[in-house]
Scaffold this motif. Structure first.
Motif, PDB file in Angstrom:
ATOM      1  N   UNK A   1      29.653  20.858  39.432  1.00 13.66           N
ATOM      2  CA  UNK A   1      28.696  19.829  39.850  1.00 13.66           C
ATOM      3  C   UNK A   1      28.035  19.187  38.638  1.00 13.66           C
ATOM      4  N   UNK A   2      27.841  19.967  37.564  1.00 13.59           N
ATOM      5  CA  UNK A   2      27.151  19.448  36.387  1.00 13.59           C
ATOM      6  C   UNK A   2      27.887  18.330  35.692  1.00 13.59           C
ATOM      7  N   UNK A   3      29.224  18.366  35.670  1.00 11.45           N
ATOM      8  CA  UNK A   3      29.988  17.292  35.040  1.00 11.45           C
ATOM      9  C   UNK A   3      29.773  15.976  35.784  1.00 11.45           C
ATOM     10  N   UNK A   4      29.769  16.027  37.097  1.00  8.30           N
ATOM     11  CA  UNK A   4      29.512  14.815  37.895  1.00  8.30           C
ATOM     12  C   UNK A   4      28.098  14.302  37.652  1.00  8.30           C
ATOM     13  N   UNK A   5      27.140  15.219  37.530  1.00  8.75           N
ATOM     14  CA  UNK A   5      25.758  14.813  37.279  1.00  8.75           C
ATOM     15  C   UNK A   5      25.599  14.233  35.877  1.00  8.75           C
ATOM     16  N   UNK A   6      26.302  14.774  34.903  1.00 10.48           N
ATOM     17  CA  UNK A   6      26.245  14.213  33.553  1.00 10.48           C
ATOM     18  C   UNK A   6      26.782  12.792  33.522  1.00 10.48           C
ATOM     19  N   UNK A   7      27.860  12.534  34.246  1.00  7.32           N
ATOM     20  CA  UNK A   7      28.380  11.169  34.358  1.00  7.32           C
ATOM     21  C   UNK A   7      27.361  10.246  35.030  1.00  7.32           C
ATOM     22  N   UNK A   8      26.664  10.756  36.036  1.00  9.39           N
ATOM     23  CA  UNK A   8      25.619   9.971  36.690  1.00  9.39           C
ATOM     24  C   UNK A   8      24.489   9.652  35.715  1.00  9.39           C
ATOM     25  N   UNK A   9      24.099  10.620  34.889  1.00  8.93           N
ATOM     26  CA  UNK A   9      23.035  10.384  33.905  1.00  8.93           C
ATOM     27  C   UNK A   9      23.451   9.302  32.909  1.00  8.93           C
ATOM     28  N   UNK A  10      24.691   9.334  32.455  1.00  6.79           N
ATOM     29  CA  UNK A  10      25.179   8.325  31.504  1.00  6.79           C
ATOM     30  C   UNK A  10      25.173   6.947  32.137  1.00  6.79           C
ATOM     31  N   UNK A  11      25.691   6.828  33.346  1.00 11.53           N
ATOM     32  CA  UNK A  11      25.719   5.521  34.016  1.00 11.53           C
ATOM     33  C   UNK A  11      24.311   5.010  34.299  1.00 11.53           C
ATOM     34  N   UNK A  12      23.423   5.905  34.657  1.00 15.36           N
ATOM     35  CA  UNK A  12      22.043   5.486  34.924  1.00 15.36           C
ATOM     36  C   UNK A  12      21.378   4.970  33.653  1.00 15.36           C
ATOM     37  N   UNK A  13      21.618   5.649  32.555  1.00 18.80           N
ATOM     38  CA  UNK A  13      21.027   5.202  31.292  1.00 18.80           C
ATOM     39  C   UNK A  13      21.587   3.849  30.863  1.00 18.80           C
TER      40      UNK A  13
ATOM     41  N   UNK B   1      30.399  26.000  53.189  1.00 12.30           N
ATOM     42  CA  UNK B   1      30.923  25.718  51.852  1.00 12.30           C
ATOM     43  C   UNK B   1      31.091  24.216  51.632  1.00 12.30           C
ATOM     44  N   UNK B   2      31.545  23.499  52.656  1.00 10.30           N
ATOM     45  CA  UNK B   2      31.671  22.040  52.537  1.00 10.30           C
ATOM     46  C   UNK B   2      30.300  21.379  52.445  1.00 10.30           C
ATOM     47  N   UNK B   3      29.360  21.878  53.218  1.00 10.06           N
ATOM     48  CA  UNK B   3      28.043  21.256  53.258  1.00 10.06           C
ATOM     49  C   UNK B   3      27.244  21.510  51.987  1.00 10.06           C
ATOM     50  N   UNK B   4      27.357  22.702  51.419  1.00 11.15           N
ATOM     51  CA  UNK B   4      26.513  23.090  50.291  1.00 11.15           C
ATOM     52  C   UNK B   4      27.199  23.006  48.937  1.00 11.15           C
ATOM     53  N   UNK B   5      28.511  22.721  48.917  1.00 15.88           N
ATOM     54  CA  UNK B   5      29.178  22.717  47.617  1.00 15.88           C
ATOM     55  C   UNK B   5      30.368  21.763  47.512  1.00 15.88           C
ATOM     56  N   UNK B   6      31.358  21.895  48.363  1.00 15.89           N
ATOM     57  CA  UNK B   6      32.642  21.225  48.148  1.00 15.89           C
ATOM     58  C   UNK B   6      32.501  19.706  48.182  1.00 15.89           C
TER      59      UNK B   6
ATOM     60  N   UNK C   1      29.824  17.828  47.517  1.00 13.10           N
ATOM     61  CA  UNK C   1      28.791  17.242  46.658  1.00 13.10           C
ATOM     62  C   UNK C   1      29.323  16.232  45.640  1.00 13.10           C
ATOM     63  N   UNK C   2      30.475  16.419  45.015  1.00 13.24           N
ATOM     64  CA  UNK C   2      30.940  15.416  44.036  1.00 13.24           C
ATOM     65  C   UNK C   2      31.119  14.022  44.623  1.00 13.24           C
ATOM     66  N   UNK C   3      31.391  13.917  45.917  1.00 13.40           N
ATOM     67  CA  UNK C   3      31.619  12.576  46.486  1.00 13.40           C
ATOM     68  C   UNK C   3      30.335  11.758  46.516  1.00 13.40           C
ATOM     69  N   UNK C   4      29.215  12.212  47.093  1.00 19.77           N
ATOM     70  CA  UNK C   4      27.995  11.383  47.037  1.00 19.77           C
ATOM     71  C   UNK C   4      27.490  11.158  45.612  1.00 19.77           C
ATOM     72  N   UNK C   5      27.603  12.172  44.755  1.00 17.53           N
ATOM     73  CA  UNK C   5      27.186  11.968  43.361  1.00 17.53           C
ATOM     74  C   UNK C   5      28.056  10.922  42.687  1.00 17.53           C
TER      75      UNK C   5
ATOM     76  N   UNK D   1      43.232  19.267  50.529  1.00 14.49           N
ATOM     77  CA  UNK D   1      44.039  20.463  50.305  1.00 14.49           C
ATOM     78  C   UNK D   1      43.455  21.675  51.021  1.00 14.49           C
ATOM     79  N   UNK D   2      42.138  21.831  50.948  1.00 16.84           N
ATOM     80  CA  UNK D   2      41.516  22.970  51.626  1.00 16.84           C
ATOM     81  C   UNK D   2      41.663  22.876  53.143  1.00 16.84           C
ATOM     82  N   UNK D   3      41.512  21.692  53.674  1.00 18.24           N
ATOM     83  CA  UNK D   3      41.580  21.532  55.134  1.00 18.24           C
ATOM     84  C   UNK D   3      42.993  21.714  55.665  1.00 18.24           C
ATOM     85  N   UNK D   4      43.989  21.339  54.878  1.00 17.16           N
ATOM     86  CA  UNK D   4      45.370  21.373  55.359  1.00 17.16           C
ATOM     87  C   UNK D   4      46.085  22.687  55.053  1.00 17.16           C
ATOM     88  N   UNK D   5      45.646  23.417  54.064  1.00 16.52           N
ATOM     89  CA  UNK D   5      46.358  24.638  53.668  1.00 16.52           C
ATOM     90  C   UNK D   5      45.611  25.920  54.008  1.00 16.52           C
ATOM     91  N   UNK D   6      44.309  25.844  54.154  1.00 15.37           N
ATOM     92  CA  UNK D   6      43.506  27.047  54.423  1.00 15.37           C
ATOM     93  C   UNK D   6      42.820  26.894  55.777  1.00 15.37           C
TER      94      UNK D   6
END
Length: 449
Positions: A83-95, A160-165, A167-171, A232-237
């Motif tokens: 999640x931190x990599x996506x947030x770092x990209x958000x910080x750069x774009x915001x700046x 897991x989808x709600x609290x983690x998986x 998250x990169x899409x809205x960020x 991938x998670x929805x179709x294989x697991x």
């Protein structure tokens, strides 16, 4: 021809270590420039690359639970770094967006402090929150895969989808919005864009566009990769039905130790592991390509190589000079070198010229010959006829109360020539064949250093 399994493990370990080293090179420059987004990016990707290298090397050919506390730390950090990599990209774009839309050139100290706090809240606060929420969808403590190391373990549940998986899409969508608005502002105000960049002392025009390029690529990759991972998670697991924490956390402290033969029998697991490992490596190499090969980076490399070469005594060539770092002249600039000498130079000029404060230490051979021809050790008036200057004090003005020291003009740095002393015979020493004068004024000698 397939690559042997252990060779694949070694390749992943080597590239993980390389990614850590490459992404750490520009860290000092971004710390010096207070680029919070880039520093956060380096922190998340660099640390994850290092952890990945250590895990692969420790569990290269085994699945033994050597260090349970280490696995607890690395598995939780993996959740935060994704999640931190996506947030770092958000910080750069915001700046970049705020720089492109700034209305005033000067920014107060309070505004800078507020921006840094906001960037840290986004780049560190959101990943830490994701780490704290990991317990709510975690199945058991962790797993150990042979050839991979410690991995986080959570069932494929809606929590897991709600609290983690997801998250990169809205960020990524928010970051993409900032990126589009930044490009729009740039094309709208491109004439005074140089002034906007100049408002930030640590941001140059080229660095601004490298930041924009890195953030744009992150945006273009974050949303598609996150979507691919979800599909991938929805179709294989199969979806794990959540019926309560008593069931989800049953035997919570257990550690599953899985051999390479077992987990590599499932293609979906192999694809997921490879995707996770090489995504970290790719992000590290991408960052280095943007900031590790820039002009200022190459300048730092040259300075570092020159400093190391001087310490070990190697010869390095400096651009535009005829000398190397060891102090010896180079071939390309040898024709421009003047040999420094300490021969006393005497020219025919007025006595007042001797009060100049300039001192010449370079002299040509022709000047030496002319000087020596003008002096004769036999001629007792050589100090006046030879053109040598002497220090002459002006008369003392007693009416104005000027002391003799104050009436003296500035002392010349040129030497004073005196007539040679009379020859004297000493029985204990042989008769001298030349005048007892300094070697620097003998007609047959040239002292050079």
């Amino acid at each position: 021809m397939s690559i042997p399994w252990l060779v694949q493990v070694d390749i992943v370990a080597a590239f993980s270590l390389l990614g850590f080293l490459l992404v750490s090179i520009p860290l000092y420059w971004h710390l010096e420039a207070w680029n919070v987004g880039c520093v956060l990016y380096i922190f998340w990707i660099g640390t994850q690359s290092l952890f990945q290298f250590i895990n692969v090397m420790v569990w290269r050919d085994n699945a033994i639970n050597w260090a349970p506390v280490w696995c607890d730390i690395t598995t939780h950090f993996t959740i935060g770094s994704s999640i931190g990599v996506c947030c770092a990209s958000l910080v750069i774009n915001r700046r970049l967006y705020h720089i492109a839309n700034i209305s005033t050139v000067s920014i107060s100290r309070a505004d800078k402090r507020r921006n840094i706090i906001t960037d840290l809240a986004i780049g560190l606060g959101i990943p830490i929150l994701a780490i704290a929420l990991y317990w709510f969808y975690q199945g058991h403590r962790f797993d150990i895969l042979e050839g991979v190391g410690c991995t986080e373990e959570y069932p494929n549940s809606f929590l897991a989808y709600l609290l983690y998986i997801t998250w990169p899409i809205p960020i990524g969508l928010v970051s993409a919005t900032y990126c589009i608005l930044t490009l729009r502002a740039f094309f709208k105000r491109r004439r005074d864009f140089s002034t906007l960049v100049a408002s930030n002392n640590n941001l140059t025009f080229n660095r601004y566009f490298r930041l924009m390029g890195l953030a744009a690529i992150e945006v273009l990759c974050t949303i598609p990769l996150a979507t691919y991972n979800i599909v991938q998670n929805l179709t294989t697991i199969p979806i794990y039905p959540f019926i309560g924490y008593a069931d989800l956390h049953f035997w919570f402290s257990r550690v599953d130790q899985i051999s390479a033969v077992s987990w590599r029998a499932y293609p979906a697991t192999v694809a997921a592991v490879a995707f996770k490992q090489w995504t970290v490596i790719g992000c590290a190499i991408l960052f280095f390509l943007f900031f590790g090969l820039a002009e200022e980076a190459r300048k730092h490399y040259r300075l570092a190589i020159s400093s190391v070469a001087k310490r070990v005594g190697l010869t390095t060539f400096e651009k535009g000079t005829g000398f190397s770092s060891t102090g010896y002249p180079t071939t390309s600039g040898f024709g421009k070198i003047t040999i420094p000498t300490f021969v006393q130079r005497s020219t025919r000029r007025g006595s007042m010229d001797s009060f100049s404060d300039r001192l010449s230490t370079n002299i040509s051979i022709s000047d030496v010959v002319d000087e020596k021809a003008a002096y004769s050790p036999v001629d007792g008036s050589g100090s006046s006829a030879g053109g040598s200057s002497t220090c002459i004090a002006s008369p003392v003005d007693t009416e104005k109360g000027i002391s003799p020291v104050e009436s003296l003009p500035p002392v010349s740095l040129l030497p004073v020539s005196f007539p040679p002393p009379p020859r004297a015979y000493a029985p204990q020493s042989p008769t001298r064949r030349s005048a007892d004068v300094p070697a620097s004024v003998r007609p047959d000698s040239i002292d050079m250093v």
